[in-house]
Design a protein around this motif. Structure first.
Motif, mmCIF file in Angstrom:
data_model
loop_
_atom_site.group_PDB
_atom_site.id
_atom_site.type_symbol
_atom_site.label_atom_id
_atom_site.label_comp_id
_atom_site.label_asym_id
_atom_site.label_seq_id
_atom_site.Cartn_x
_atom_site.Cartn_y
_atom_site.Cartn_z
ATOM 1 N N ILE A 677 -19.104 42.195 15.659
ATOM 2 C CA ILE A 677 -19.860 41.324 14.755
ATOM 3 C C ILE A 677 -19.018 41.072 13.492
ATOM 4 O O ILE A 677 -18.505 42.017 12.865
ATOM 5 C CB ILE A 677 -21.204 41.962 14.378
ATOM 6 C CG1 ILE A 677 -22.023 42.218 15.651
ATOM 7 C CG2 ILE A 677 -21.981 41.086 13.422
ATOM 8 C CD1 ILE A 677 -23.324 42.919 15.388
ATOM 9 N N LEU A 699 -29.316 41.154 18.263
ATOM 10 C CA LEU A 699 -28.137 40.699 19.005
ATOM 11 C C LEU A 699 -28.115 41.316 20.406
ATOM 12 O O LEU A 699 -27.852 40.619 21.394
ATOM 13 C CB LEU A 699 -26.871 41.074 18.232
ATOM 14 C CG LEU A 699 -25.547 40.572 18.836
ATOM 15 C CD1 LEU A 699 -25.475 39.061 18.718
ATOM 16 C CD2 LEU A 699 -24.365 41.215 18.138
ATOM 17 N N HIS A 702 -30.739 39.636 22.628
ATOM 18 C CA HIS A 702 -30.353 38.291 23.027
ATOM 19 C C HIS A 702 -29.258 38.311 24.098
ATOM 20 O O HIS A 702 -29.342 37.587 25.095
ATOM 21 C CB HIS A 702 -29.880 37.534 21.791
ATOM 22 C CG HIS A 702 -29.481 36.100 22.079
ATOM 23 N ND1 HIS A 702 -30.416 35.096 22.295
ATOM 24 C CD2 HIS A 702 -28.261 35.530 22.211
ATOM 25 C CE1 HIS A 702 -29.774 33.958 22.550
ATOM 26 N NE2 HIS A 702 -28.466 34.191 22.494
ATOM 27 N N VAL A 744 -24.807 33.625 20.677
ATOM 28 C CA VAL A 744 -24.823 34.341 19.400
ATOM 29 C C VAL A 744 -24.764 33.364 18.222
ATOM 30 O O VAL A 744 -25.467 33.519 17.217
ATOM 31 C CB VAL A 744 -23.648 35.346 19.346
ATOM 32 C CG1 VAL A 744 -23.510 35.935 17.955
ATOM 33 C CG2 VAL A 744 -23.859 36.443 20.370
#
Length: 797
Positions: A677, A699, A702, A744
């Motif tokens: 990230i 995150l 997802h 993302v």
């Protein structure tokens, strides 16, 4: 003539030589019968070994076939989820996803739902997408594709990826043929999957033309479940699916056939390995499951299996047994010939000893010597009134009296405890309804039946001490058969009785101790013929198996019926190994009990050889269900990341090691995706660690929804994550990474906004280790960050 002469004459009715020959012939016949029995036993043992080897091979082959069926279902389910989670799939994306799945599969296709009003627009759009004329078509009886007849809606093939690309059936409406239409109707519910009856596939090599169509419905999110938005399909050839990776038919140890028993024309052979079947009555039948259908799997041993497992033990037994029988016959003939010559010498000696035998017969000292020699047994003779007339040395030693003190002076009843004699006399008086004196009770109790068992009495010594004795009283008859007295034979059983009492006390103590031990203490006996029992089992064993302990003392079969089917063979194998090597037995396994349900049991035992050649174990069993539950919970916690709920670094390292071994062994593809990230430290500093933890969880949720079932998603630590992609090469993993990257970038987190990540992709190279593969993926992440972050970088050449 002496008795020896008569026996020799009877034994040799015809001649002395003929009797020796008869014994030799009997020995030869007996040896032949024994040899035949051993040969039969050797052949039986060989057949048992043959069956065990066949069952092992058949079980492994069934497991391999069932695993391939499950793999096909998982691949088609992954393709369905690929369409379900995507709003629009291009032909290039479809090909990129499906191409790695074509291993052992003829083709994958996508057929969207098209209404009659949408048909023309759909055909124009599909022609542009495919770059060739496209038309919704039906297949007639001759297999020719023609424009589809009008109907309310269609499911035409839009995308198709096959092992051989030319001639794909684009536009073929799946509702245009009854067999395909029926298959789609069975798979109309969400999450369902159906497989067709055997059919002829289009544009497939002749060797694989006969196969199956497996379909799965795709429902659009939020569109309800009135009708599927389309179907994903897989064409399967049983010959390609089953035979790939197996030996050639002439070299295969097994002959395999898969039958479809649900057809209207009876059974149809979907697959036949064509291996020559061995002429032995062995077959292993199993039920295979594919989608909503079951198939019959029949496995038989082949000629190659029989050739590889031949045995000549029975022939060796026959030759060796025959030779030994001949040698034994010759030896017996020699021995009996010598015996017959010795019998003649015995007859001559018998005549010389006859005079001596007559003179010794009337000697009174001979009887006295015999009586005095019995020093451990008291022999007492009495008159009809019970007065003692004979008192041997054994009686003197046992009771402390000399013969002169008792003969003609004492009755036998005076040597028995008075209270015991009175009690038995009273019991006999009640039984027979008349008064019986104490002396009469002594003889009535022991002589009431000829050949009766000795009774136990308490005798009184001269010094007043007591002893326990087994006393057998018999009547003494004269030449006319009249009773003239009694003969009592007494054996001192005081020590034996003390031993029995000590053993009883020990057994009682053992029961008390075993009741305090958690679990059960036992003895388990296994005989050579396969029978087994529990000679001793404490009460705790009932709590372990919930089986009557009396039944277990006779037969241990009920115990094995309680063991979980998945653990039964392992337990039996460990018992056999312990018996063969006399090694300690330790095992943990599950049992299914009528009341307690599923429980875990741990057992330990030490074997030894019993007196009759059996194997005897001494051990204990205990319930370990609670520790097992804790162990499973700890295992789950050890491989799970507490914050995000996905797998942690430890689990990733274990799976990476196993997948690398599998890829090296089976020649499969493997790739990894590493992501980091961007500016995560800034998020923690600006919004706080609670918000940072929320970003990590969002995150992970997802990304997890977009991965295939076979992909492994793990958190390495901090903001670093890893996706393990079995069966995918670097290009396919890059496509997946691009999809995850887009997902993302499109994710907006409340309070933070848009979050980006840098991706690195690396494909496994044959012979490469785990560290090298991860280094290349990490290098990709580093390159992405150096290039400005928020991008996907593949491995360097």
């Amino acid at each position: 003539m002496s008795k020896y002469g008569v026996r020799a004459k009877v034994f040799g009715l015809f001649s002395e030589a003929l009797s020796a020959w008869a014994v030799a012939l009997v020995a030869l016949v007996a040896g032949a019968l024994l040899t035949a029995a051993l040969a039969i036993a050797a052949q039986t043992f060989y057949k048992q070994q043959l069956r065990q080897r066949f069952e092992l091979l058949a079980s492994e082959r069934y497991s391999r076939i069932a695993e391939r069926f499950d793999d096909q279902e998982q691949r088609l389910d992954g393709l369905r989820r690929f369409f379900s989670y995507s709003t629009e799939i291009t032909g290039r994306e479809f090909d990129g996803y499906v191409k790695p799945l074509l291993h052992r599969t003829q083709a994958y296709s996508w057929a969207p739902r098209v209404t009659a009003a949408q048909r023309e627009a759909f055909e124009r759009q599909a022609s542009g997408v495919l770059g060739q004329p496209y038309q919704i078509r039906d297949q007639d009886m001759q297999g020719v594709l023609q424009p589809a007849t009008p109907r309310d809606h269609y499911y035409p093939v839009l995308y198709s990826q096959a092992a051989s690309q030319p001639g794909q059936p684009y536009g073929l409406d799946m509702l245009g043929q009854a067999l395909r239409q029926t298959t789609l109707q069975r798979a109309g519910a969400p999450g369902s999957m159906a497989v067709s009856a055997p059919l002829d596939m289009l544009n497939v090599e002749p060797a694989y033309a006969r196969g199956l169509l497996m379909v799965a419905p795709v429902f659009a999110e939020g569109a309800g479940h009135a009708a599927p938005s389309g179907f994903v399909m897989a064409l399967l050839s049983m010959r390609q699916l089953i035979a790939e990776g197996l030996p050639a038919a002439v070299d295969d140890n097994l002959s395999v056939r898969i039958l479809d028993t649900s057809g209207s024309n009876g059974q149809e052979v979907l697959y036949d390995s064509q291996s020559p079947i061995a002429p032995i009555p062995m077959v292993s039948n199993h039920l295979l499951h594919l989608a909503d259908h079951h198939y019959q799997l029949a496995i038989r041993p082949s000629q190659a299996f029989l050739q590889a497992n031949r045995s000549s033990a029975a022939q060796g037994v026959v030759w060796l047994g025959g030779l030994l029988s001949l040698l034994l016959s010759a030896l017996l003939y020699s021995l009996f010939s010598q015996r017959q010559r010795a019998l003649k010498l015995v007859e001559q000696r018998t005549a010389e000893l006859r005079v001596s035998e007559q003179s010794l017969r009337g000697t009174h000292n001979q009887l006295r010597s015999v009586l005095d020699a019995a020093t451990q047994v008291a022999i007492i003779a009495t008159s009809l009134k019970g007065v003692i007339s004979t008192f041997n040395a054994g009686a003197e030693r046992m009771l402390g009296y000399s013969a002169s003190e008792v003969m003609g002076c004492l009755d036998l009843a005076e040597l028995v405890q008075t209270d015991e004699l009175s009690q038995r006399a009273h019991a006999l008086s009640v039984r027979y309804g008349r008064d019986i004196a104490g002396g009469q009770a002594l003889f009535a109790e022991t002589v009431r039946e000829a050949g009766g068992e000795p009774g136990e009495w308490t005798l009184v010594r001269k010094d007043g001490s007591q002893l326990f004795a087994n006393m057998l009283v018999t009547a003494v008859l004269d030449e006319q058969g009249l009773w003239v007295g009694y003969l009592a034979i007494c054996i001192d059983v005081t020590e034996r009785r003390r031993v029995h009492e000590a053993l009883a006390a020990r057994d009682q103590l053992l029961e008390k101790l075993s009741a305090e031990v958690p679990g059960g203490i036992y003895q388990y006996c296994l005989y050579a013929d396969g029978r087994s029992c529990f000679p001793y089992a404490s009460q705790g064993l009932y709590e372990i198996y919930e089986v009557d302990l009396q039944l277990l003392r006779e037969d241990a079969t009920r115990v094995f019926e309680r063991i979980h089917p998945d653990d039964l063979e392992r337990v039996r194998r460990s018992v056999r190994y312990s018996a063969e090597h006399l090694s300690p037995w330790r095992e943990e396994y599950r049992v299914i009990l009528p009341r307690a349900g599923l429980r875990w049991v741990r057992g330990e035992a030490t074997p030894e050889i019993g007196e009759d050649g059996c194997t005897l174990w001494h051990g204990y069993l205990t319930d370990v269900s609670d520790p097992k539950s804790v162990e499973e919970e700890l295992r789950t916690l050890s491989i799970t990341d507490v914050l995000t709920g996905i797998h942690n670094r430890r689990y990733f390292q274990e799976r990476l090691k196993s997948e690398l071994e599998r890829a090296q062994r089976d020649g499969l593809e493997l790739a990894v995706i590493m992501l980091d990230i961007d500016h995560f430290k800034r998020i923690n500093d600006e919004f706080g660690h609670a918000v940072g933890d929320h970003v990590l969880r969002s995150l992970c949720q997802h990304i997890g929804q977009r991965l295939r079932r076979s992909d492994v998603f793990c958190r390495l630590g901090g903001e670093e994550f890893m996706v393990l992609c079995p069966g995918s090469d670097a290009e396919q993993a890059r496509s997946l990474a691009l999809e995850l990257w887009q997902g993302v970038r499109g994710l907006s987190i409340a309070g933070v906004g848009r979050v980006t990540a840098s991706f690195g992709v690396a494909g496994w190279r044959p012979g490469e280790g785990a560290d090298s593969l991860l280094l290349r993926a990490d290098a990709g992440v580093y390159a992405a960050k150096q290039a400005g972050r928020d991008r996907v970088e593949v491995e360097l050449p």
